[in-house]
Enzyme design. Structure first.
Site, PDB file in Angstrom:
ATOM      1  N   ILE A 170       1.067  -1.216  -0.004  1.00 47.43           N
ATOM      2  CA  ILE A 170       0.057  -0.108   0.158  1.00 47.43           C
ATOM      3  C   ILE A 170       0.913   1.396  -0.041  1.00 47.43           C
ATOM      4  CG2 ILE A 170      -1.839   1.413   1.336  1.00 47.43           C
ATOM      5  CD1 ILE A 170      -2.746  -1.378   2.564  1.00 47.43           C
ATOM      6  N   HIS A 171       0.555   2.096  -0.846  1.00 48.43           N
ATOM      7  CA  HIS A 171       1.277   3.248  -0.920  1.00 48.43           C
ATOM      8  C   HIS A 171       0.466   4.568  -0.972  1.00 48.43           C
ATOM      9  CE1 HIS A 171       5.213   1.463  -1.521  1.00 48.43           C
ATOM     10  NE2 HIS A 171       4.873   0.756  -2.219  1.00 48.43           N
ATOM     11  N   ARG A 172       0.712   5.565  -0.465  1.00 50.37           N
ATOM     12  CA  ARG A 172      -0.163   6.727  -0.859  1.00 50.37           C
ATOM     13  C   ARG A 172      -0.154   7.297  -2.369  1.00 50.37           C
ATOM     14  NH1 ARG A 172       3.754  10.609   2.279  1.00 50.37           N
ATOM     15  NH2 ARG A 172       4.436  11.996   0.707  1.00 50.37           N
ATOM     16  N   GLU A 235       2.806 -10.884  -0.719  1.00 48.20           N
ATOM     17  CA  GLU A 235       2.080 -10.840   0.630  1.00 48.20           C
ATOM     18  C   GLU A 235       0.666 -11.499   0.225  1.00 48.20           C
ATOM     19  OE1 GLU A 235       3.455  -8.407  -0.661  1.00 48.20           O
ATOM     20  OE2 GLU A 235       4.940  -7.367   0.809  1.00 48.20           O
ATOM     21  N   GLU A 292      -0.662  11.775   8.446  1.00 46.34           N
ATOM     22  CA  GLU A 292       0.303  10.443   8.676  1.00 46.34           C
ATOM     23  C   GLU A 292       0.307   9.870   9.797  1.00 46.34           C
ATOM     24  OE1 GLU A 292       1.618   8.904   6.148  1.00 46.34           O
ATOM     25  OE2 GLU A 292       2.206  10.311   4.407  1.00 46.34           O
TER      26      GLU A 292
HETATM   27 MN    MN Z   1       4.836  -5.672  -0.380  1.00 47.01          MN
END
Ligand code: MN
Length: 495
Positions: A170-172, A235, A292
């Site tokens: 997950i990235h913003r 994952e 954050e």
């Molecule tokens: Mn990963």
């Protein structure tokens, strides 16, 4: 270990929660995703490190009437309660770390199903003239000073150009134009970032899918980090183990990559080679990114990567999923995999010496951990501190470790602080390890704060040893009460 195998999508999770009192509220009152939606949820159940007043362990909230997005709904806070995550996974809230650890140790690889998948009920290509991410994706801005609309719970899925091994992280991501996203990949880091850097070396784009609105098992296990899941460890195989069934992927419609088949939305695109110069707040000039996990607004980055979007697919009446960065939702997504990683490493090195651990909400799931230690022989004295060192190794972003004995409830902060008050002396039980790299979003992790900090992101890791010295155990026995079943006196009371 027991776990639920009947929740395989976001919709399954919501339908299950509709039958559990107090876990989901729904509203038909119109809400503006620009700062208003997060502002509401702050009072309903955000918790974590969110500015007070907020509510801990409140319900998830489904907004069914979204301003300017008539065809979409937004769910927030689905995972913002440890109790709710435990229900969705089918275990007790104290067992989550150990359950997820056992899944990481016994992965089940994903499978590819035939297209079209549920996430492809509607398909839109970026070369269509009316294609516009701003209109198609109801991405919230979480505070009035956010850089722009953020996708906070996008499962980014890509494949390493050399090894062919895939990863989900997950990235913003912030919407920057009708067909562009900025994606923040910490320099020199982790998973998708390493792939983007390698693709740049090869001067080729990195195809990437962003699946939004998925089974909560995927959202939590996507947050595993090295060393538990080194580059090349997909994952999605941990989520597969948790549901005892492979996660289903589908081929994307515009790129050579796969997406999560039953997601609500999939954004397909490419990270462009060398494109890591996007100024995150180039449209708003606020100076900030978004709130954050430490509870502060993170600075807008000048090193975001450009994600050029090729297509968006989604379900009919899609449900956008979002979270507040500093909320309990982040605590659980970051913290439960961290607990799993720490338990896995300590169990190998010091079997039986640590009974359980908790990534405390006050650290956003990253900065603070409580270890429940057991000393049974005199040679166990000191192993509790070795366990703390192992925890720092299992999760490099950890800053504070509090050590307590087995008679302390690690999920009850009052009890942990009781141990600090009666089993701890500041001059001998604080162990500091200065000058170690930690996590840059801690604002005290700054050279201006202390001479011991040589760079942003360097901290003093600290152990607070609140365990009783083994040789003095008999002096620290808690006042014993009679063991009995109180239901005889109060049959309807919930204990
Ligand atoms: Mn990963």
């Amino acid at each position: 270990m027991d776990c639920r195998t009947d929740i395989l999508s976001l919709r399954d999770a919501l339908n299950y929660l509709r039958g559990v009192p107090g876990q989901l509220v729904e509203t038909n009152v119109e809400v503006n995703p620009e700062a208003e939606l997060s502002g509401v949820y702050r009072y309903v159940g955000a918790g974590g490190t969110v500015k007070r007043p907020t509510k801990t362990d409140g319900p998830a909230m489904l907004f069914r009437n979204i301003k300017k997005h008539l065809e979409a709904e937004i769910i927030i806070g689905l995972l913002a309660s440890r109790e709710r995550v435990a229900r969705l996974f089918g275990c007790k809230k104290e067992e989550l770390g150990r359950l997820v650890q056992s899944c990481a140790a016994n992965p089940v690889q994903p499978v590819v199903i035939d297209a079209p998948a549920p996430c492809q009920e509607i398909t839109r290509f970026a070369n269509e003239p009316d294609f516009d991410l701003y209109k198609m994706i109801p991405a919230p801005t979480n505070t009035p000073v956010d850089a722009g609309p953020y996708i906070t719970l996008g499962m980014c899925y890509a494949t390493h150009p050399d090894t062919g091994l895939s990863d989900v992280t997950i990235h913003r991501m912030c919407i920057q134009s009708r067909d562009e996203l900025s994606i923040f990949l910490q320099p020199g880091s982790r998973h998708i970032g390493a792939m983007a850097e390698r693709a740049t070396e090869l001067n080729q784009p990195l195809p990437i899918s962003v699946s939004i609105g998925v089974d909560p098992a995927i959202a939590v296990t996507s947050c595993f980090e090295p060393p538990t899941t080194p580059l090349g460890f997909n994952e999605l195989s941990i989520a597969g183990a948790l549901r005892k069934r492979p996660v289903e992927l589908v081929k994307c419609v515009s790129i050579q990559e796969h997406a999560i088949a039953n997601a609500e939305y999939v954004i397909e695109g490419e990270i462009l080679p060398g494109g890591n110069h996007v100024i995150e707040d180039q449209n708003s000039h606020t100076g900030f990114a978004m709130p954050e996990f430490p509870g502060y607004n993170g600075p807008a980055s000048h090193e975001c990567w450009l994600l050029k979007v090729k297509a968006v697919t989604h379900r009919k009446r899609p449900i956008m999923q979002t979270c507040i960065g500093p909320s309990e939702e982040h605590v659980n997504m970051a913290g439960i995999p961290t607990e799993a990683s720490v338990l896995g490493m300590i169990e190998k090195a010091l079997p039986g010496k640590v009974l359980n651990c908790y990534s405390h909400r006050a650290g956003g799931g990253k900065y603070m951990m409580i270890l429940q230690c057991r000393k049974t022989v005199h040679t166990d004295e000191g192993k509790q501190r070795q366990a703390a060192l192992l925890a720092f190794s299992a999760f490099p972003e950890l800053k504070h470790v509090i050590l307590v004995d087995e008679d302390v409830d690690i999920f009850d902060t009052d009890d942990v602080l009781w141990a600090m008050n009666t089993r701890f002396q500041g001059d001998r039980d604080i162990i500091t390890i200065p000058g170690v790299r930690c996590h840059p979003l801690d604002p005290s992790s700054n050279p201006a704060y202390s001479d011991s900090i040589r760079d942003i992101g360097i901290s003093t890791k600290t152990i607070f040893d609140c365990t009783v010295p083994f040789s003095m155990k008999e002096r620290f026995i808690r006042a014993p009460f009679m063991e009995l079943d109180p239901k005889k006196w109060l049959p309807d009371f919930i204990f």
